[in-house]
Design a protein around this motif. Structure first.
Motif, short mmCIF file in Angstrom:
data_model
loop_
_atom_site.label_atom_id
_atom_site.label_comp_id
_atom_site.label_asym_id
_atom_site.label_seq_id
_atom_site.Cartn_x
_atom_site.Cartn_y
_atom_site.Cartn_z
N ASP A 161 0.81 -1.22 0.00
CA ASP A 161 0.00 0.00 0.00
C ASP A 161 0.84 1.27 0.00
N ALA A 162 2.15 1.14 0.34
CA ALA A 162 3.01 2.32 0.39
C ALA A 162 3.23 2.90 -1.00
N GLY A 163 3.02 2.10 -2.04
CA GLY A 163 3.06 2.63 -3.40
C GLY A 163 4.43 2.77 -4.01
N ASP A 164 5.45 2.09 -3.44
CA ASP A 164 6.80 2.19 -3.99
C ASP A 164 7.09 1.11 -5.03
N ASP A 165 6.12 0.23 -5.26
CA ASP A 165 6.29 -0.84 -6.25
C ASP A 165 7.51 -1.71 -5.97
N LEU A 166 7.82 -1.88 -4.71
CA LEU A 166 8.92 -2.73 -4.31
C LEU A 166 8.41 -3.83 -3.40
N PRO B 136 12.71 4.41 1.21
CA PRO B 136 12.56 4.16 2.65
C PRO B 136 11.32 3.35 3.02
N ARG B 137 10.24 3.51 2.27
CA ARG B 137 9.01 2.81 2.63
C ARG B 137 9.01 1.35 2.15
N SER B 138 10.15 0.92 1.65
CA SER B 138 10.31 -0.51 1.37
C SER B 138 10.78 -1.26 2.62
#
Length: 335
Positions: free
Chosen positions: A217-222, A326-328
């Motif tokens: 859900d963080a949207g970093d596609d990682l 960072p959000r990964s």
């Protein structure tokens, strides 16, 4: 394991021989006519110990052992040697070796045109004149170099491991508390108030899945490819998923999240949560996403001689870690 970086070994030992000449008595070796220069024997011992020092890797320190993160060992552009920006001509350990607050050089870490302070990690082993003589008389065996190297290496691994994992106060954050990372608490982030120590297998699975979803859900596609778990909860994840099931919770997780190719149990995670409780960590360890900078690993310093005691010190420069996304990184506390 990385070796000494950007270090002129022969120059160091040549200068060491000069410094130690006259400080160690010559030694009469069995079967050898005359007496052998004590400085030459000391050089042989320190060469053997220093080389062995870099062969150690401890399972208890997966961050320092480069299992959970990859170091960047490059030097700043235009710099040919770490000596050009490290502390020079240290006469004794008290001149900076024992202090982690010594002057810090700066180095380009390659994210943006920015500079980040490096952190100095000191370590040393001690020898006595008697140990040097006994080692020579017993035929230059591996026992003494191995013991000294192991003691210094264990200390170094613990210090570096803690720095990368949890950061250094006033200098940089660690992976666990990286700025911008996801900091979740089991009771609020996963819809259950039960800690894993008392939770049912299904509650543990739901809690783990909720953290994985939070990263999506963080949207970093990682997608995270690494999971670090506390050893205190190992037995809970070895439970059967349900009555009559032939799969444990851990087996279920591995099967249902195949993108995670590294699962590590780390005892330091037992108290690494936000409140000093157990926590787990999910993140992408790819070197293009997460790394730390270490342009110098255990460079020998000039030895310090006091009466019959010799202290051989080392200095390591490191900074980081650094994360491009960072959000990964997600830490789940309160488990």
């Amino acid at each position: 394991m990385s070796a000494i970086h950007h270090f002129d070994e022969e120059q160091f030992y040549a200068r060491q021989r000069e410094r130690m000449t006259g400080k160690i008595d010559s030694i009469a070796l069995p079967g050898v006519a005359g007496r052998k220069d004590g400085a030459v024997i000391f050089e042989r011992l320190t060469r053997a110990t220093n080389a062995t020092l870099h062969e150690y890797a401890y399972r208890q320190t997966p961050w320092a052992s480069e299992v959970l993160i990859t170091p960047d060992t490059s030097l700043p552009a235009g710099t040919s040697s770490v000596d050009e920006y490290s502390v020079k001509d240290i006469d004794a350990p008290g001149d900076g070796f024992q202090s982690e607050d010594a002057p810090m050089p700066k180095v380009d870490i390659g994210l943006d045109p920015e500079n980040v302070r490096l952190h100095s990690v000191p370590v040393a082993y001690e020898l006595t004149m008697g140990e040097v003589e006994k080692w020579a008389l017993q035929g230059f065996g591996d026992g003494l170099p191995n013991r000294k190297a192991a003691a210094a290496a264990r200390y170094w691994h613990r210090k570096v491991d803690a720095a990368i994992r949890s950061g250094v106060t006033g200098k940089f954050r660690g992976v666990l508390n990286y700025q911008g990372s996801l900091q979740l608490i089991a009771g609020t982030a996963t819809g259950t108030t039960a800690s894993w120590s008392t939770a049912t297998p299904d509650q543990i699975v739901d809690s783990w899945s909720a953290v994985r979803q939070a990263i999506d859900d963080a949207g970093d596609d990682l997608s995270p490819n690494t999971c670090v778990m506390p050893t205190s909860l190992r037995s809970r994840l070895k439970m059967q998923r349900s009555i009559g099931s032939d799969k444990t919770v851990e087996m279920w997780l591995r099967e249902n999240f195949p993108e995670i190719d590294l699962w590590v149990w780390d005892r330091n995670m037992n108290t690494a949560g936000l409140s000093g409780d157990a926590c787990m960590l999910l993140y992408d360890r790819s070197p293009e996403t997460l790394w730390f900078h270490m342009p110098m690993r255990m460079q020998p310093l000039p030895e310090f001689v006091k009466h019959t005691l010799i202290e051989q010190g080392f200095r390591t420069w490191l900074s980081g870690p650094f994360c491009a996304r960072p959000r990964s990184i997600a830490r789940l506390s309160g488990i």
